[in-house]
Design an enzyme around this catalytic site. Structure first.
Site, mmCIF file in Angstrom:
data_model
loop_
_atom_site.group_PDB
_atom_site.id
_atom_site.type_symbol
_atom_site.label_atom_id
_atom_site.label_comp_id
_atom_site.label_asym_id
_atom_site.label_seq_id
_atom_site.Cartn_x
_atom_site.Cartn_y
_atom_site.Cartn_z
ATOM 1 N N ARG A 5 0.823 -1.205 0.000
ATOM 2 C CA ARG A 5 0.000 0.000 0.000
ATOM 3 C C ARG A 5 0.854 1.251 0.000
ATOM 4 O O ARG A 5 1.943 1.269 0.564
ATOM 5 C CB ARG A 5 -0.873 0.053 1.260
ATOM 6 C CG ARG A 5 -1.984 -0.951 1.347
ATOM 7 C CD ARG A 5 -3.210 -0.569 0.559
ATOM 8 N NE ARG A 5 -3.508 0.853 0.549
ATOM 9 C CZ ARG A 5 -4.359 1.458 1.349
ATOM 10 N NH1 ARG A 5 -5.022 0.794 2.269
ATOM 11 N NH2 ARG A 5 -4.583 2.757 1.233
ATOM 12 N N CYS A 31 -6.677 2.981 -12.955
ATOM 13 C CA CYS A 31 -7.075 4.068 -12.061
ATOM 14 C C CYS A 31 -8.576 3.982 -11.794
ATOM 15 O O CYS A 31 -9.350 3.707 -12.709
ATOM 16 C CB CYS A 31 -6.755 5.424 -12.674
ATOM 17 S SG CYS A 31 -5.007 5.726 -12.899
ATOM 18 N N ARG A 83 4.690 5.195 -16.287
ATOM 19 C CA ARG A 83 5.344 5.093 -17.592
ATOM 20 C C ARG A 83 6.640 5.895 -17.646
ATOM 21 O O ARG A 83 7.448 5.708 -18.545
ATOM 22 C CB ARG A 83 4.394 5.561 -18.693
ATOM 23 C CG ARG A 83 3.061 4.845 -18.704
ATOM 24 C CD ARG A 83 3.195 3.341 -18.833
ATOM 25 N NE ARG A 83 1.912 2.679 -18.628
ATOM 26 C CZ ARG A 83 1.741 1.633 -17.849
ATOM 27 N NH1 ARG A 83 2.755 1.129 -17.183
ATOM 28 N NH2 ARG A 83 0.570 1.079 -17.718
ATOM 29 N N ARG A 113 -4.096 6.923 -3.776
ATOM 30 C CA ARG A 113 -3.738 5.688 -3.084
ATOM 31 C C ARG A 113 -3.288 4.656 -4.115
ATOM 32 O O ARG A 113 -3.854 4.580 -5.202
ATOM 33 C CB ARG A 113 -4.921 5.152 -2.287
ATOM 34 C CG ARG A 113 -5.309 6.005 -1.105
ATOM 35 C CD ARG A 113 -6.580 5.452 -0.443
ATOM 36 N NE ARG A 113 -6.890 6.122 0.794
ATOM 37 C CZ ARG A 113 -7.622 7.224 0.895
ATOM 38 N NH1 ARG A 113 -8.107 7.793 -0.195
ATOM 39 N NH2 ARG A 113 -7.867 7.762 2.064
ATOM 40 N N TYR A 149 3.586 6.045 3.031
ATOM 41 C CA TYR A 149 2.625 7.144 3.119
ATOM 42 C C TYR A 149 3.403 8.454 3.134
ATOM 43 O O TYR A 149 4.286 8.642 3.964
ATOM 44 C CB TYR A 149 1.756 6.991 4.374
ATOM 45 C CG TYR A 149 0.890 5.761 4.279
ATOM 46 C CD1 TYR A 149 -0.374 5.830 3.720
ATOM 47 C CD2 TYR A 149 1.376 4.521 4.681
ATOM 48 C CE1 TYR A 149 -1.159 4.694 3.581
ATOM 49 C CE2 TYR A 149 0.604 3.374 4.553
ATOM 50 C CZ TYR A 149 -0.660 3.464 4.005
ATOM 51 O OH TYR A 149 -1.431 2.340 3.852
ATOM 52 N N GLU A 188 -11.957 6.814 -5.659
ATOM 53 C CA GLU A 188 -12.185 6.420 -4.265
ATOM 54 C C GLU A 188 -13.627 6.761 -3.885
ATOM 55 O O GLU A 188 -14.187 7.742 -4.375
ATOM 56 C CB GLU A 188 -11.198 7.196 -3.385
ATOM 57 C CG GLU A 188 -11.073 6.701 -1.995
ATOM 58 C CD GLU A 188 -10.285 5.410 -1.852
ATOM 59 O OE1 GLU A 188 -10.584 4.669 -0.901
ATOM 60 O OE2 GLU A 188 -9.382 5.144 -2.657
ATOM 61 N N ARG A 244 -2.214 5.674 8.146
ATOM 62 C CA ARG A 244 -1.884 4.389 8.796
ATOM 63 C C ARG A 244 -0.627 4.528 9.636
ATOM 64 O O ARG A 244 0.412 3.944 9.316
ATOM 65 C CB ARG A 244 -1.686 3.300 7.744
ATOM 66 C CG ARG A 244 -2.918 2.842 6.999
ATOM 67 C CD ARG A 244 -3.964 2.152 7.870
ATOM 68 N NE ARG A 244 -3.485 1.026 8.625
ATOM 69 C CZ ARG A 244 -3.565 -0.248 8.216
ATOM 70 N NH1 ARG A 244 -4.079 -0.542 7.060
ATOM 71 N NH2 ARG A 244 -3.107 -1.205 8.991
#
Length: 120
Positions: free
Chosen positions: A6, A74, A62, A89, A107, A77, A115
């Site tokens: 993640r 893509c 890319r 994310r 993150y 959310e 998180r």
């Protein structure tokens, strides 16, 4: 074994330049911290909050040498009230022998608080 890695970051503006820059920075950090090779990556899912519309963050992948053929998608959310705005994310699905505990989730920017239990 396939493991998920993640990552998340935020942008300061809904501009193509900013979105690509911050996404590339996040991707490179995920790659470096986990010592990844593109051949080990099964796929990458990138989600954005509803404010991000200027470009597809997948374009950033890319720009990274050797990552041209990694499948990437893509998505938007879900707009949960009170969630972090301007957020990108990433979920990488990686073939690895590492345990879940050995995976380094990343993150950056305003996403560092998402998180705190996973900070390395």
């Amino acid at each position: 074994m396939i493991r998920g890695i993640r990552g998340a970051t935020t942008v300061n503006a809904n501009s193509e330049k900013e979105i690509i820059h911050e996404t590339e920075k996040l991707l490179r950090e995920m790659i470096d911290r986990n010592q990844l090779k593109s051949e080990e990556v099964a796929s990458v899912l990138i989600s954005v909050t509803e404010e991000i519309t200027a470009t597809f963050p997948a374009k950033a992948m890319r720009k990274i040498e050797g990552w041209k053929f990694v499948p990437v998608m893509c998505v938007r959310e879900i707009p949960v009230h009170g969630s972090l705005p301007n957020c990108i994310r990433i979920m990488m699905h990686v073939n690895t022998v590492k345990t879940q505990k050995e995976i380094c989730h990343v993150y950056l920017e305003n996403a560092v608080g998402l998180r705190p239990d996973l900070e390395n």
